[in-house]
Design a protein around this motif. Structure first.
Motif, PDB file in Angstrom:
ATOM      1  N   GLN A 130      -1.529  -8.073   6.258  1.00 52.95           N
ATOM      2  CA  GLN A 130      -2.460  -7.188   6.934  1.00 52.95           C
ATOM      3  C   GLN A 130      -2.514  -5.841   6.225  1.00 52.95           C
ATOM      4  O   GLN A 130      -3.562  -5.230   6.091  1.00 52.95           O
ATOM      5  N   ALA A 131      -1.331  -5.420   5.774  1.00 55.21           N
ATOM      6  CA  ALA A 131      -1.271  -4.131   5.090  1.00 55.21           C
ATOM      7  C   ALA A 131      -2.120  -4.169   3.836  1.00 55.21           C
ATOM      8  O   ALA A 131      -2.769  -3.201   3.478  1.00 55.21           O
TER       9      ALA A 131
ATOM     10  N   LEU B  87       2.649  -8.624   9.099  1.00 53.57           N
ATOM     11  CA  LEU B  87       2.126  -7.289   8.788  1.00 53.57           C
ATOM     12  C   LEU B  87       1.817  -7.135   7.311  1.00 53.57           C
ATOM     13  O   LEU B  87       0.884  -6.442   6.933  1.00 53.57           O
TER      14      LEU B  87
ATOM     15  N   PRO C 120       1.604   0.324  12.044  1.00 55.34           N
ATOM     16  CA  PRO C 120       2.488   0.561  10.889  1.00 55.34           C
ATOM     17  C   PRO C 120       1.798   0.372   9.551  1.00 55.34           C
ATOM     18  O   PRO C 120       2.418   0.615   8.523  1.00 55.34           O
ATOM     19  N   THR C 121       0.548  -0.069   9.527  1.00 50.80           N
ATOM     20  CA  THR C 121      -0.086  -0.183   8.223  1.00 50.80           C
ATOM     21  C   THR C 121      -1.110   0.918   7.989  1.00 50.80           C
ATOM     22  O   THR C 121      -1.673   1.017   6.913  1.00 50.80           O
ATOM     23  N   ASP C 122      -1.375   1.736   8.999  1.00 51.51           N
ATOM     24  CA  ASP C 122      -2.254   2.884   8.785  1.00 51.51           C
ATOM     25  C   ASP C 122      -1.541   3.915   7.927  1.00 51.51           C
ATOM     26  O   ASP C 122      -0.342   4.098   8.070  1.00 51.51           O
ATOM     27  N   PRO C 123      -2.288   4.588   7.066  1.00 52.56           N
ATOM     28  CA  PRO C 123      -1.633   5.629   6.284  1.00 52.56           C
ATOM     29  C   PRO C 123      -1.056   6.690   7.222  1.00 52.56           C
ATOM     30  O   PRO C 123      -1.683   7.043   8.212  1.00 52.56           O
TER      31      PRO C 123
ATOM     32  N   GLN D 284     -10.182   3.695   5.906  1.00 57.80           N
ATOM     33  CA  GLN D 284     -10.515   5.073   5.563  1.00 57.80           C
ATOM     34  C   GLN D 284     -10.556   5.240   4.045  1.00 57.80           C
ATOM     35  O   GLN D 284      -9.913   4.496   3.312  1.00 57.80           O
TER      36      GLN D 284
ATOM     37  N   LEU E  65       4.924   1.001   7.134  1.00 58.79           N
ATOM     38  CA  LEU E  65       5.567  -0.287   6.895  1.00 58.79           C
ATOM     39  C   LEU E  65       6.521  -0.190   5.708  1.00 58.79           C
ATOM     40  O   LEU E  65       7.686  -0.594   5.775  1.00 58.79           O
TER      41      LEU E  65
ATOM     42  N   HIS F  92      -2.479   4.341  14.074  1.00 63.32           N
ATOM     43  CA  HIS F  92      -2.424   3.455  15.235  1.00 63.32           C
ATOM     44  C   HIS F  92      -1.567   2.238  14.998  1.00 63.32           C
ATOM     45  O   HIS F  92      -1.469   1.367  15.846  1.00 63.32           O
TER      46      HIS F  92
ATOM     47  N   VAL G 298      -7.889   9.793   3.475  1.00 65.90           N
ATOM     48  CA  VAL G 298      -6.556  10.196   3.063  1.00 65.90           C
ATOM     49  C   VAL G 298      -6.681  10.865   1.696  1.00 65.90           C
ATOM     50  O   VAL G 298      -7.280  10.302   0.785  1.00 65.90           O
TER      51      VAL G 298
ATOM     52  N   ASP H 282      -6.044  11.692  10.586  1.00 72.23           N
ATOM     53  CA  ASP H 282      -6.053  10.775  11.720  1.00 72.23           C
ATOM     54  C   ASP H 282      -4.647  10.437  12.185  1.00 72.23           C
ATOM     55  O   ASP H 282      -3.725  10.288  11.387  1.00 72.23           O
TER      56      ASP H 282
ATOM     57  N   ALA I 262     -10.717   9.651   9.171  1.00 66.35           N
ATOM     58  CA  ALA I 262     -10.481  10.733   8.220  1.00 66.35           C
ATOM     59  C   ALA I 262      -9.962  10.158   6.909  1.00 66.35           C
ATOM     60  O   ALA I 262      -9.041   9.343   6.908  1.00 66.35           O
TER      61      ALA I 262
ATOM     62  N   PRO J 268       0.813  -1.217   0.000  1.00 66.45           N
ATOM     63  CA  PRO J 268       0.000   0.000   0.000  1.00 66.45           C
ATOM     64  C   PRO J 268       0.849   1.272   0.000  1.00 66.45           C
ATOM     65  O   PRO J 268       1.956   1.284   0.525  1.00 66.45           O
ATOM     66  N   ARG J 269       0.293   2.312  -0.600  1.00 66.22           N
ATOM     67  CA  ARG J 269       0.945   3.616  -0.562  1.00 66.22           C
ATOM     68  C   ARG J 269       0.816   4.195   0.834  1.00 66.22           C
ATOM     69  O   ARG J 269      -0.011   3.779   1.622  1.00 66.22           O
ATOM     70  N   SER J 270       1.647   5.156   1.137  1.00 67.25           N
ATOM     71  CA  SER J 270       1.522   5.963   2.363  1.00 67.25           C
ATOM     72  C   SER J 270       1.651   5.177   3.665  1.00 67.25           C
ATOM     73  O   SER J 270       1.276   5.665   4.708  1.00 67.25           O
TER      74      SER J 270
END
Lengths: 432, 258, 781
Positions: free
Chosen positions: C35-36, C32, A377-380, C42, A287, A375, C71, A372, C69, A282-284
Motif C-alpha cells: 500500500q505504501a 501496508l 502510517p503510509t502518509d508522509p 499528494q 511505516l 491519516h 510535501v 497535512d 498539501a 517511500p520516503r517520509s
C-alpha cells in the motif's frame, strides 16, 4: 617472629589538629557529592524552566478584530453562490481592504504592505469558514477576530521590545503605532491558541501546529510496537528459555548487547541504504520510520524481557514440568504471564526512548515540510522531535516559542509513558 | 558473676542492649575484657556474640536501624559518648573479619593503608618499617617479602587472613577484635592463625568470636557464653569448659545443642 | 479470531493467542508495504533551498483550497533534479524547484529514465547578494574584488598563482583591512551555480591572463574554482544558518538569495555590487546584474499519476501568489514585471491544462489501496476457518471424548490454521514483492495484478488447509508439530538481531567500498583537510574536494572530552553521595530526578544548547574579552555532558554497590573516615567497572547526533580550542545526507564511510566496556 622490643611502638597520630583536618576533608567530600547531585538536578530544573518559560506563551495568541464588509462584488464576482466560488474567493483581499479603510492615511505601496502584514496570511480563512458555513452573511458587515501576524503577536507578548532602535527591530514604528491604535479601540485581544494543537506544520508561525507531527509520532510508534514487541519478546523467550548454550547463542547475546549501544544514527543509515535503497520503500513514511525505530528498540526490549523472564523463580517452571506440561506450555502458560508486567515496563521505556529519537529519521526523509495531518502510517509525516528540530532551525522569532511548546508536548507524552511504566511496575510486579 | 578488678580490665560492658529496628538482639550484657588476654565469645548461631563484638568498636554504626544501649568503656571512657570520635576509637580497637577481606591493592598498600590515613609515618622509610614489622608480627613477612607489590587478593585464604591481621596491627591498636577469623580457613591455616593469636596476646588485648569450642579452649584465657541474646556465663576458660555453672553452658559445650 | 472457548480448552489458549497477535502484526505490516508503494495522493516537490520558502507558501495556500498539501523537501537544485529525473511513477517527485535553468546533461538523464515531458515554469527572480551583519560599515564591492578574493588561483603579475590574499585591502586598497571570510552555499545549491556564473565567470574574463587561455575547459575550471583555504566557508544548505552566523560576525560576508536579505533586513545589510545596491526595483529593472530567474520543472507525465499537479502550478502562477502584489513577495521573491507574468501564466496554463479527471484519479487510488487489505483479510478469515475446522475435526474424530486425543483440539485447530496461513502469507508476500518490482507504469494494471495476487494467496491457503486438515486424527501429535513450528519462529526472531547487525555492516561496507574506490582510505584516515565539495555533475566545475577525516574525528573527540569532563566527576560524585551519604528519603526522590536527564530527547538538549547555553557562553566570553564562536565546542560538549551524567551515575552506582560491604568494614575498622574509605578502597576497587561505564558513556557521546547537529559547527577545524567551532562525525553524516540524495557522489558516500568508522569505533568501545564490566562483576560474585 621478629624482635618487637627493638622498636618503639608507634601510635596513630590522634592529635586534635590532624583529626580536624581529616574531618574537614570528610565534610568537603560530602559537600562535593551534594554539590554534584544539586548540580545535576539544577541542570534539569534550568532545562525544564527555560523550555517552559519560552514555550508557555505559544498556547495563546493575539487576534485583531476587524469589521469586514462582506462585499458580494469580491466574494461572488459573477453572481453565482456555488461552493467552488465561495471557497476560492479572495478573502485575504477583503481583510486587506478593511485595513486599508481603517487607516486611510496609509497610501504608499511600501507602507500598505506593512499595514497588511499586521494580520496573518491565513486571516482570510476565518472569513472563508464563516461564509462557507452561512452564505447568507454575504453583503453584511461583521466583526471578525482574525489571527495577528507572528511579529505582531511577538510584539504583544513583549518578545519584540519597543525600546530597541527601529533599525534593529523587525516591527517598524509605523506598525507599532497602528497596533496601538487598534489596541486603543479594543480591537486586540488574546485568546487560547487552538491552532497549535489542531493544525499541521506551516511556514507561518501563527498558523503552525503540532498535530501533524503528533499523529506522525503515533503512527510511527504503532509500527514500532507491532514489530518490536512480538519480535523482541519471542527472541527473548528463545534465548532465555530454550536456547542451548553454544557458540551461536553466545554470538547472538554479545550481538544484542552491542546493538543496544550502537549509535541511533547508524540505524538511520541502515534504513536509508536497505529500506529505501534496496526495497524502494517511500520516503517520509511513518511505516519506514517505525521499522527503523523498531530495529533500534529491539535490543532494549529483548534485554528487559530476558530480565523479566529470569526473575520468575525456577520453582514455578519445575511445578509445571512436574504435571507433564511441554516446555512451550510451561513458558506460555506460566512464565510469560508472570513476566508480563516486567516486559511491559521494559517495552514502554524502550518506546519512550524511540519516541524522543530523531537522528535516524533525518536519514529517511522524515524532515520534509508537511502541512497535512497524516491519516495512516503510509502518509508522509514527520514526528514530534523532528518537528522540533525543524522549528528550531527556522529564523522567525515566533518559532522559538513554538519549538519550546512542541518540546512541552513531547515531554508531556514521555512523562505520561514513564508514569504508566512506573504504575505497571508498582501495581503488577511481583517480587519473589 | 566474678568480675575481675577494674584495673585489669581494658574494656567494660554494662547493661549493653542492641536493637535492630524493632528486634532486640542483645539483652543487658555485662562483660569485662581483661588486658593482654584473649577473651573468647562462644555460643550457637544468632546468639548475639558477633553483635556484641561489633559494639566494641562501634561497627554497628554502619548498619541502618541499629541502636545500642547501655555503656561500654575503653580505659574507663565511654565509647558511645557523643564527644568521642569513632575514627579515633577504631584506631585503638582494630578488627579482623570472618572472611579475609584484603583491599584490592598490593600487599604493601594493604598494610600501609592504616598507617597512611592515621599519619603514622613521616617518611617512606618509616612506612616501610611499619609494613615490615607488621607483616613479621603476623608471620607473613617471609612468605611475601619478595612480592609486596602484588595484589593482596592473590594470596591463599590463610595468608589473606594473616594479611588482614597485619593490616590491623599496623596501626598499633590496643585491642583487636576477631570475628570468627578461621571459619573460612582449612585446618593448617587455622593452626597458624591460632599460633599467631597466642603470640599477639603479649602486646594486644584480643576478643575473638568463635564457633569452635576447641579453638576457644586452645587460644583463650577467658570465655563468655552467649545464648539467645543473653550473656549466660563468663569466666576463666578452663573453668567454663570444665565446670560450667549454668546448665545451658554445660549443654552447649557437651554438644547437646547449638 | 478466537471463538469463545470452554474451560477445558482454555489451557491451550496462551500459545494460539500469542501466535495470532504475532501473525496479525506481521500480516498487517505486510499488507501496508504494497500500500505504501501504491497510491500517492499528494504532490512531492523537491529542489532548491531558495525556492523552498516560496514552494511551501504556495503549498499551504493550495491546501487551504481543499487539495492535499504537497510535501516539500529542500534538497538543493542539483539534488532535486537528480531525484526528479529518476523516473516516472509514484516513487519519483512531480516537481523540481530550481534556481537555475535545467542543464542539457540533466535533460539527457531525464530522457534516459523516461522523463520526456517536462514543462519549464519561470516563477520570478532572485538576486544573489553579498550580505553582511548590520554591525559593520556598508561596503561597496565589485565583481572583480570578489573574484580576486575568492578564486582558487588568481592572476598575479601576469601568472596564475594560488590565491595569496588574506585581507580585503590586499584585493582592493579601497576596502578595509578585514579578513576575507565569505560564507556560501555548497555545490549542490543553485545559488552557488549562479554565483559562479554571474560573478566569478564574468569577472574572470576581464583579466587578460584568463582570456589568453585557449582550452575552454581549463578556462572554466580556472574561473569557477573557489579557494579552499578557509576564506570561502562552505556553510551547508541551510541559508537561515548563514543569516545567524553573519549577524554574529561583523567582518564576514554571506552569499545569499535576495529573499533572505529581505526577510532579515533587521539583521543584515546588502553590499552594493559594481555600484548598484540590491533592491527589489533594481533587480526587476535589471540594473542589479547579479540576479537570476527561478524555475519550477513540472513532470507533465504525472498529471494523471497524482491529483492536483496542474492546479498547483496554476496556483503558483496566479496573480495573488507570484504577481507583483502576491503573497510570495512577502516571502522575499522578486516578482516578474506584470506583462511578463501574464504572458508566462497564460503559457503555463496552456501547457498544463487543468483536467477534469481528478475524480477518476482519486477513485483508482482508493480501490487500489484497498485490494491488498482485502487479500490480507481474506487470508486471515481462511486461517481462522482452518482453526475452527481443525478443532471440530479433532473433536469429531474421537466423538467428543477429548481424552483420547494426543493433543488438545485447539492445537489441531492451530495446526490447520497455520497450514492455511503460512502458504497463503508466502504467496501474498511474493506477490507484493513481484508487483512492486514489475517493470513499467505501476498504476496500469494495478488492480489486475492485485486481483491475481489475491487469487494466488487464497489458492495457496486453501491447498495448505486441505493438506493440513487431512492429518487431524486422534493419534496425530498436533501439539508437537505446532510447537516445532513455534520454535522455528522463535529461532528466526532471535536471528533477526544478527540480521540487523549484518544489515548494518553490509550497507555501511558496501557504500563505503564505493567511496574508497574514489578516495584512498589512507587519505580518509590520515588526511588533515575535510571539505567534501566535490563536483557532483559532469558539467559542473567544482572544487577538488578533500576527504581527510582527521579534523572531523578530532572535533568529535574534543566535544566528547568536554562532555566527559562534565559527566564523569558529577556523575561519580552523585552516585557516591546518593549511595553512601544521602538519607533513604533523599535518595528516593533525587535518584529518579537525575535519571530523568537520560530520558529527555536529545533534540531538546540540542535546542537548549543552541538557544540558551551557546549565547550564554558567548556572552561570558565577550565580557572577558574572549572571542567565542557562536557554535563553540564548549556549548555542545557541556550540554552533552549533562545528558551523560545519569549514565555515569547509575553505572557507577551499580558497580560501587557490587563492592562487598566487607571491604568497607575492613576500612572502617581501621579507623578510616567515610570519604577515606570511598576514595581509597571503594572507588579503586570499583575502578574497572567505572571505567567500563565511562567507556559506554564515551561511545554514547561519540554517537550522539542531535545535540551536535543543532549546536556544533559544520566546518572541520583542526583545533583543540573549545571556544572554536568544530564539527563531528555525526554532524557530517547528517549534512552530507540530508538534502542531497544522490547515491553515487563521493560526497554522499563519504557519509557511509564516516558511518562505518563510527560503527567500528563504538563497537570496539562497547565490546571492551561490556567485557570489562562482565569481568568485574564476576570478580565479586
Amino acid at each position: 617472629m621478629s624482635d618487637t622490643s627493638t622498636q618503639g611502638i608507634r601510635r596513630p597520630d590522634l592529635s586534635d589538629g590532624r583529626i580536624r583536618r581529616r574531618y574537614a576533608a570528610e565534610r568537603r567530600f560530602r559537600f562535593y557529592g551534594m554539590f554534584a547531585v544539586g548540580l545535576a538536578i539544577a541542570m534539569l530544573a534550568v532545562l525544564l524552566v527555560s523550555v517552559c518559560s519560552k514555550g508557555y506563551s505559544a498556547f495563546y495568541r493575539t487576534e485583531i478584530g476587524l469589521d469586514v464588509v462582506l462585499d458580494p462584488a469580491v466574494i461572488t464576482p459573477d453572481g453565482k453562490k456555488d461552493a467552488d466560488t465561495l471557497a476560492n474567493a479572495d478573502y485575504q483581499g477583503l481583510v486587506k481592504d478593511t485595513l486599508k479603510n481603517a487607516f486611510p492615511e496609509v497610501t504608499s505601496r511600501a507602507d500598505r504592505k506593512l499595514l497588511y502584514a499586521l494580520v496573518s496570511n491565513g486571516a482570510g480563512d476565518t472569513i472563508r469558514q464563516a461564509v462557507l458555513s452561512d452564505p447568507s452573511v454575504i453583503g453584511s458587515t461583521k466583526r471578525f477576530w482574525v489571527v495577528a501576524a507572528d511579529d505582531i503577536d511577538m510584539l504583544k507578548k513583549g518578545f519584540i521590545k519597543r525600546d530597541v532602535a527601529e533599525a534593529e527591530r523587525v516591527v517598524p514604528d509605523s506598525q507599532i503605532s497602528w497596533f496601538d491604535k487598534l489596541a486603543a479601540n479594543n480591537q486586540i485581544k488574546t485568546t487560547f491558541n487552538s491552532t497549535f494543537l489542531s493544525a499541521g506544520d506551516s511556514r507561518e508561525p501563527e498558523q503552525a501546529g503540532v498535530l501533524g507531527a503528533l499523529m506522525g509520532s503515533i503512527f510511527t510508534m504503532l509500527v514500532t510496537v507491532l514489530l518490536a514487541l512480538p519480535l523482541g519478546v519471542m527472541s527473548a523467550i528463545y534465548l532465555e528459555e530454550f536456547a542451548p548454550k553454544n557458540r551461536l547463542t553466545e554470538i547472538i547475546e554479545v550481538n544484542i548487547n552491542n546493538l543496544a549501544a550502537v549509535p541511533s544514527i547508524v540505524f538511520g543509515l541502515l534504513g536509508l541504504a536497505v529500506l529505501l535503497g534496496v526495497f524502494g520503500l517511500p520516503r517520509s513514511a511513518p511505516l519506514v520510520g517505525g521499522m527503523v525505530l523498531a530495529l533500534m528498540t529491539l535490543p532494549t526490549i529483548i534485554i528487559a524481557t530476558r530480565a523479566a523472564l529470569k526473575a520468575v523463580p525456577p520453582s514455578i517452571r519445575e511445578a509445571a514440568y512436574g504435571i507433564g506440561a511441554s516446555s512451550l506450555q510451561v513458558v506460555t502458560h506460566h512464565v510469560l504471564p508472570l513476566a508480563t508486567p516486567g516486559i511491559m515496563t521494559g517495552a514502554i521505556i524502550g518506546l519512550a526512548r524511540a519516541l524522543g529519537e530523531s537522528a535516524p529519521l533525518l536519514m529517511i526523509g522524515m524532515v520534509a515540510f508537511i502541512v497535512d495531518v497524516p491519516h495512516g502510517p503510509t502518509d508522509p509525516a514527520t514526528v514530534l522531535p523532528v518537528q522540533i528540530y525543524l522549528w528550531a532551525d527556522s529564523p522567525e522569532r515566533a518559532f522559538v516559542e513554538k519549538t519550546s511548546a512542541g518540546i512541552m508536548v513531547l515531554l508531556a507524552f514521555l512523562i505520561s509513558m514513564n508514569a504508566i511504566a512506573i504504575f505497571v511496575r508498582r501495581r503488577f510486579e511481583r517480587r519473589w | 558473676m566474678n568480675a575481675i578488678s577494674p584495673s585489669l580490665a581494658k574494656m567494660h560492658g554494662r547493661k549493653v542492649t542492641v536493637h535492630y529496628g524493632p528486634k532486640q538482639a542483645l539483652f543487658d550484657v555485662d562483660l569485662d575484657v581483661p588486658e593482654r588476654m584473649v577473651t573468647a565469645l562462644i555460643g550457637p548461631s544468632g546468639c548475639g556474640k558477633s553483635t556484641f563484638l561489633r559494639c566494641l568498636n562501634r561497627m554497628n554504626d554502619v548498619i541502618d536501624g541499629c541502636k545500642v544501649g547501655g555503656e561500654i568503656t575503653l580505659d574507663g571512657q565511654d565509647i558511645y559518648d557523643q564527644k568521642l570520635d569513632v575514627v579515633m576509637l577504631r584506631a585503638r580497637i582494630g578488627m579482623v573479619f570472618q572472611k579475609p577481606n584484603p583491599f584490592p591493592k598490593s600487599i604493601y598498600d594493604n598494610v600501609a593503608y592504616g598507617p597512611r590515613i592515621h599519619g603514622m609515618a613521616g617518611t617512606k622509610g618509616e612506612l616501610d618499617e611499619i609494613v615490615r614489622s607488621s607483616l613479621e608480627k603476623a608471620g607473613l613477612w617471609n612468605e611475601v617479602k619478595e612480592r609486596l607489590d602484588q595484589p593482596g587478593t592473590g594470596l591463599s585464604g590463610g595468608q589473606q587472613q594473616r594479611l588482614c591481621i597485619a593490616r590491623a596491627i599496623a596501626v598499633s591498636p590496643e585491642v583487636i577484635l576477631m570475628d570468627e577469623p578461621c571459619s573460612a580457613l582449612d585446618p593448617i591455616a587455622t593452626a597458624k592463625i591460632e599460633e599467631l593469636i597466642d603470640e599477639l596476646r603479649e602486646n594486644f588485648t584480643i576478643v575473638i568470636v568463635t564457633h569452635s569450642m576447641q579453638q576457644a579452649a586452645r587460644v583463650s584465657q577467658k570465655t563468655a557464653f552467649f545464648h539467645l541474646g543473653h550473656l549466660i556465663e563468663w569466666g576463666d576458660t578452663e573453668q567454663i569448659f570444665t565446670s560450667p555453672k549454668d546448665e545451658r553452658t554445660q549443654g552447649y559445650i557437651t554438644g547437646r545443642f547449638g | 479470531m478466537l471463538p469463545a472457548q470452554s474451560a477445558r480448552n482454555r489451557a491451550g489458549l496462551g500459545l494460539p493467542s500469542i501466535s495470532a497477535v504475532v501473525f496479525g502484526a506481521v500480516l498487517a505490516l505486510g499488507a501496508l508495504l504494497p500500500q505504501a508503494a501504491a497510491a500517492r495522493e499528494q504532490l512531492h516537490i523537491v529542489g532548491s533551498s531558495t525556492v523552498y520558502p516560496f514552494a511551501t507558501a504556495v503549498a499551504e495556500h493550495f491546501a487551504q483550497e481543499g487539495f492535499k498539501a504537497p510535501v516539500v523537501e529542500s534538497t538543493g537544485t542539483g539534488g532535486g533534479l537528480k531525484l526528479f529525473c529518476g523516473g516516472v511513477g509514484e516513487g519519483f517527485p512531480d516537481i523540481a524547484n530550481a534556481s537555475r535553468p535545467i542543464k542539457e546533461g540533466e535533460v539527457e538523464a531525464c530522457k534516459q529514465n523516461g522523463v520526456t515531458d517536462i514543462v519549464e515554469v519561470e516563477i520570478g527572480y532572485d538576486g544573489i547578494v553579498l550580505a553582511a551583519g548590520k554591525g559593520g560599515a556598508p561596503r561597496a564591492l565589485t565583481v572583480r574584488d570578489l573574484y580576486l578574493a575568492l578564486a582558487k588561483e588568481v592572476p598575479v603579475n601576469g601568472v596564475l598563482l594560488a590565491n595569496p590574499y588574506k585581507l580585503w585591502s590586499e584585493v582592493n586598497p579601497g576596502l578595509p583591512a578585514d579578513r576575507i571570510e565569505v560564507l556560501g552555499p555548497p555545490p549542490t545549491s543553485g545559488t552557488r551555480d549562479a554565483f559562479l556564473e554571474l560573478v566569478m565567470d564574468k569577472a574572470c574574463h576581464t583579466f587578460p591572463e584568463i582570456a589568453a587561455l585557449t582550452d575552454e575547459k581549463v578556462k572554466k575550471a580556472k574561473c569557477q574554482t573557489l579557494r579552499e583555504d578557509g576564506a570561502y566557508i562552505d556553510a551547508g544548505e541551510n541559508d537561515n544558518l548563514i543569516v545567524q552566523k553573519l549577524a554574529a560576525n561583523p567582518v564576514a560576508f554571506g552569499i545569499l538569495g535576495y529573499s533572505f536579505l529581505a526577510d532579515n533586513q533587521d539583521m543584515l545589510q546588502g553590499s552594493a555590487m559594481d555600484g548598484v545596491t540590491p533592491t527589489e526595483d533594481n533587480i526587476i529593472n535589471g540594473s542589479y546584474e547579479v540576479a537570476r530567474k527561478l524555475y519550477l520543472y513540472v513532470k507533465k507525465q504525472h498529471s494523471d499519476v497524482v491529483p492536483g499537479l496542474a492546479e498547483f502550478v496554476a496556483e503558483f502562477m496566479s496573480e495573488k501568489a507570484s504577481g507583483t502584489q502576491g503573497y510570495l513577495t512577502d516571502k522575499g521573491m522578486v516578482p516578474m514585471p506584470e506583462a511578463e507574468h501574464a504572458a508566462v501564466s497564460t503559457a503555463v496554463l496552456a501547457a498544463l491544462p487543468i483536467a477534469s479527471s481528478l475524480g477518476a484519479v482519486l477513485d483508482l487510488g482508493a480501490t487500489s489501496a484497498l485490494l491488498p487489505w482485502i487479500a490480507g483479510g481474506l487470508l486471515l478469515l481462511l486461517s481462522s476457518v482452518g482453526f475452527q475446522l481443525g478443532r471440530r475435526r479433532a473433536f469429531a474424530s474421537v466423538r467428543g471424548a477429548t481424552r483420547q486425543l494426543h493433543s488438545l483440539p485447539s492445537y489441531h485447530g492451530v495446526y490447520v490454521g497455520l497450514g492455511a496461513f503460512l502458504p497463503g502469507a508466502l504467496a501474498l508476500l511474493l506477490g507484493a514483492v513481484t508487483a512492486h518490482y514489475l517493470p513499467g507504469d505501476p498504476k496500469a494494471g494495478h488492480d489486475v495484478i492485485w486481483a491475481a495476487i489475491a487469487a494466488a494467496t487464497l489458492g495457496a491457503a486453501a491447498i495448505g488447509l486441505a493438506w493440513a486438515q487431512r492429518h487431524v486424527s486422534a493419534n496425530f501429535r498436533a501439539r508437537n508439530a505446532v510447537e516445532k513450528m513455534t520454535m522455528i519462529l522463535l529461532v528466526v526472531c532471535s536471528l533477526l538481531s544478527i540480521l540487523t547487525t549484518v544489515g548494518i555492516v553490509l550497507s555501511l561496507v558496501f557504500e563505503a567500498m564505493r567511496f574508497f574506490a574514489q578516495v584512498s582510505p589512507l587519505e580518509f584516515l590520515f588526511g588533515l583537510q575535510w571539505s567534501p565539495q566535490m563536483a557532483i555533475r559532469a558539467d559542473q566545475v567544482g572544487q577538488s574536494g578533500a576527504f581527510g577525516a582527521i579534523p572531523v574525528f578530532a572535533g568529535t573527540i574534543l566535544i566528547t572530552i568536554i562532555a566527559m569532563i562534565v559527566a564523569v566527576p558529577v556523575g561519580l560524585m552523585s552516585a557516591i553521595y546518593l549511595s553512601d551519604y544521602a538519607s533513604r528519603k533523599t535518595r528516593a526522590w533525587a535518584k529518579p530526578l537525575i535519571e530523568i536527564l537520560a530520558g529527555i530527547p536529545t533534540v531538546v538538549y540540542g535546542f537548549f544548547a543552541a538557544l540558551t547555553v551557546a549565547p550564554l557562553i558567548r556572552g561570558m566570553g565577550a565580557s572577558v574579552g574572549l572571542d567565542v564562536a557562536s557554535e563553540s565546542a564548549l556549548a555542545a560538549g557541556l550540554v552533552m555532558g549533562v545528558m551523560i551524567i545519569p549514565f555515569i551515575s547509575s553505572l557507577s552506582d551499580d558497580v560501587m554497590n557490587a563492592v562487598p560491604q566487607a571491604m568497607r568494614d575492613g576500612s572502617f575498622a581501621l579507623g578510616a573516615t567515610k570519604s577515606e574509605t570511598i576514595r581509597q578502597v571503594v572507588v579503586p576497587a570499583a575502578l574497572p567497572g567505572i571505567m567500563g561505564g565511562v567507556l559506554l558513556a564515551v561511545s554514547r557521546a561519540i554517537g550522539e547526533t542531535m545535540i551536535v547537529v543543532m549546536a556544533a559547527g559544520l566546518t572541520a577545524n583542526l583545533t583543540a580550542n573549545p571556544l572554536e567551532a568544530v564539527t563531528t562525525v555525526t554532524v557530517q553524516i547528517v549534512t552530507l545526507l540530508v538534502g542531497d540524495q544522490e547515491f553515487d557522489s563521493p560526497k554522499t558516500l563519504a557519509a557511509f564511510a564516516l558511518g562505518l568508522a563510527l560503527f567500528v569505533v563504538t563497537l570496539i568501545l562497547n565490546i571492551v566496556a561490556l567485557r570489562i564490566v562482565k569481568k568485574y562483576r564476576e570478580q565479586y560474585e
